[in-house]
Design a protein around this motif. Structure first.
Motif, PDB file in Angstrom:
ATOM      1  N   THR A   1      42.160  35.291  42.116  1.00 38.18           N
ATOM      2  CA  THR A   1      42.292  36.238  43.233  1.00 38.18           C
ATOM      3  C   THR A   1      42.222  37.679  42.754  1.00 38.18           C
ATOM      4  N   ASP A   2      42.585  37.942  41.514  1.00 36.17           N
ATOM      5  CA  ASP A   2      42.493  39.293  40.958  1.00 36.17           C
ATOM      6  C   ASP A   2      41.079  39.642  40.517  1.00 36.17           C
ATOM      7  N   LEU A   3      40.317  38.647  40.108  1.00 34.91           N
ATOM      8  CA  LEU A   3      39.003  38.888  39.509  1.00 34.91           C
ATOM      9  C   LEU A   3      37.854  38.772  40.495  1.00 34.91           C
ATOM     10  N   ALA A   4      38.092  38.138  41.658  1.00 31.65           N
ATOM     11  CA  ALA A   4      37.018  37.934  42.629  1.00 31.65           C
ATOM     12  C   ALA A   4      36.693  39.226  43.364  1.00 31.65           C
ATOM     13  N   ASP A   5      35.405  39.389  43.709  1.00 33.27           N
ATOM     14  CA  ASP A   5      34.993  40.514  44.539  1.00 33.27           C
ATOM     15  C   ASP A   5      35.525  40.332  45.961  1.00 33.27           C
TER      16      ASP A   5
ATOM     17  N   GLY B   1      35.899  32.441  47.986  1.00 32.88           N
ATOM     18  CA  GLY B   1      35.372  31.080  48.023  1.00 32.88           C
ATOM     19  C   GLY B   1      34.309  30.858  46.968  1.00 32.88           C
ATOM     20  N   LEU B   2      33.399  31.820  46.835  1.00 30.66           N
ATOM     21  CA  LEU B   2      32.343  31.721  45.817  1.00 30.66           C
ATOM     22  C   LEU B   2      32.948  31.634  44.426  1.00 30.66           C
TER      23      LEU B   2
ATOM     24  N   LEU C   1      27.917  36.837  37.904  1.00 30.56           N
ATOM     25  CA  LEU C   1      27.394  36.598  36.555  1.00 30.56           C
ATOM     26  C   LEU C   1      27.620  37.781  35.624  1.00 30.56           C
ATOM     27  N   ARG C   2      27.840  38.960  36.195  1.00 33.02           N
ATOM     28  CA  ARG C   2      28.121  40.141  35.370  1.00 33.02           C
ATOM     29  C   ARG C   2      29.622  40.370  35.178  1.00 33.02           C
ATOM     30  N   ASN C   3      30.417  39.538  35.799  1.00 31.29           N
ATOM     31  CA  ASN C   3      31.878  39.670  35.706  1.00 31.29           C
ATOM     32  C   ASN C   3      32.362  38.933  34.458  1.00 31.29           C
ATOM     33  N   ARG C   4      32.363  39.622  33.341  1.00 31.86           N
ATOM     34  CA  ARG C   4      32.678  38.975  32.068  1.00 31.86           C
ATOM     35  C   ARG C   4      34.105  38.447  32.029  1.00 31.86           C
ATOM     36  N   ARG C   5      35.014  39.155  32.669  1.00 30.57           N
ATOM     37  CA  ARG C   5      36.405  38.695  32.676  1.00 30.57           C
ATOM     38  C   ARG C   5      36.529  37.360  33.397  1.00 30.57           C
ATOM     39  N   PHE C   6      35.845  37.240  34.530  1.00 31.07           N
ATOM     40  CA  PHE C   6      35.894  35.981  35.272  1.00 31.07           C
ATOM     41  C   PHE C   6      35.232  34.851  34.489  1.00 31.07           C
TER      42      PHE C   6
END
Length: 409
Positions: free
Chosen positions: A347-351, A356-357, A221-226
């Protein structure tokens, strides 16, 4: 991994160059859509004509199916991160088999709703698990010199579209028997998928580490780019949804019948099957992921604009259908640029360990945008505005979404 221009293709190409796991997962998408689309196109008619549901109730049931699937993708993705791909996919297949079997015998409203919810939740389990692992394996394929990840993701899209094309043909043949036969055939496809995955899908996939179920939502939720990517992708899905909302109304106006819709849908499917890989190859060699998505959104906006320009003339017949055909063509070309680029960008933006999340969240957030946007679109189409205005406003949505795209890393 970056969102800049993808590496040129190197080495052998095509399905033969893919790992056995990637081939299995891509064929899985083909089988999933054959089984699903053998049933879905005939569900509304069955509920209205055979079960005797009112029109509003049919719409409500179909909406429940979408909600139980798209809305819960984030749950399936998180479970895949926590427990691995294999158990989540196998559980989803078992639930889909049970759901189709139940739907074939359901004759009361509550039993139909239960079966439809089960069918939707099954997809919420296996789809994000498969999609996230395909994306992860596509990155591995790229980093090992196999070529751009978008090419693998394009193959995945082609397989799904081919299944969506073959499935209704299978269902139409079996509908001559009855709807129960259609449902049992769909269940049979998933029995085969279940057996194949129980035998071939590894217990542990190298390089994939399991993570705790908790602790992933906050950073997401804090990942603004995603989240910006989700919003941009949601506008594409909202535009794509006009194939089922705005386009039928336009075809009905121009042809006094919705019969041409089948040909326009076939045009869209065949375009993806035949042109997706060349388009992805061209984009992967020349532009980065952001430019690919931006170009796709602009093409989609142009499709709406074509109808908006032609609509005031009020032509009917073949000439009146040409703007609708141009809309389908441009929308499909835009789709071929947007979808592989979006899946690759996630795939670049995921932790780490949370692909999967994030894959599930992409579908859930964009699905919510479609739900809200479709209600607004329906109101817009019924508002009695000048004929060009609704299409111009619809064109403005994907055009404005270009500004939402994250900047390159």
């Amino acid at each position: 991994m970056t969102a800049t221009r993808l590496a040129p293709r190197r080495g052998a190409k095509g399905a033969s160059a893919l790992s056995p796991l990637l081939r299995l997962l891509i064929l899985t998408q083909l089988a999933f859509n054959i089984g699903f689309f053998a049933v879905l196109p005939f569900l509304a008619g069955h509920l209205g004509d055979t079960v005797g549901m009112a029109g509003w109730l049919v719409g409500f049931v179909l909406g429940l199916r979408t909600f139980s699937q798209q809305g819960l993708f984030v749950v399936g993705g998180a479970l895949a991160d926590r427990y691995g791909v294999r158990p989540v996919v196998l559980a989803g297949c078992v639930l889909r088999i049970a759901g189709f079997g139940w739907l074939g015998h359901a004759e009361q409203t509550w039993t139909v709703i239960g079966a439809v919810l089960l069918i939707g939740f099954a997809a919420a389990l296996f789809s994000p698990a498969v999609e996230s692992e395909v994306a992860r394996q596509a990155v591995v394929h790229e980093e090992s010199g196999g070529g751009p990840r978008t090419r693998v993701l394009a193959l995945f899209t082609v397989a799904g579209q081919a299944g969506a094309f073959v499935g209704p043909l299978l269902g139409a043949l079996l509908l001559a028997v009855d709807f129960r036969a259609v449902c049992l055939a769909g269940a049979g496809v998933f029995v085969l998928v279940l057996a194949a995955h129980a035998r071939l899908l590894p217990q542990h996939i190298p390089g994939r580490s399991r993570v705790q179920a908790r602790g992933g939502i906050g950073p997401l939720l804090r990942n603004r780019r995603f989240l910006a990517l989700c919003c941009a992708y949601g506008t594409y899905l909202l535009a794509y949804n006009q194939l089922y909302l705005a386009l039928p109304a336009e075809v009905e106006r121009a042809a006094a019948s919705q019969a041409p819709l089948a040909w326009l849908f076939a045009l869209s499917s065949l375009l993806v099957v035949t042109a997706q890989l060349p388009v992805t190859r061209w984009a992967g060699e020349r532009i980065d992921l952001r430019r690919s998505m931006a170009a796709g959104l602009v093409l989609i906006a142009a499709g709406f604009a074509v109808v908006a320009v032609a609509r005031p003339a009020g032509q009917t017949g073949t000439a009146g259908l040409l703007p609708a055909a141009c809309f389908v063509l441009l929308l499909t070309l835009g789709q071929m640029l947007v979808v592989p680029a979006t899946r690759a960008w996630v795939t670049d933006l995921a932790d780490e360990g949370r692909l999967g999340l994030y894959t599930g969240a992409l579908s859930s957030v964009s699905g919510l945008i479609v739900l809200l946007g479709s209600a607004a679109t329906g109101t817009l189409l019924d508002a009695g505005l000048p004929p060009a205005v609704p299409w111009l406003l619809l064109a403005a949505v994907p055009a404005a979404a270009v500004a939402l795209l994250p900047r390159r890393t």
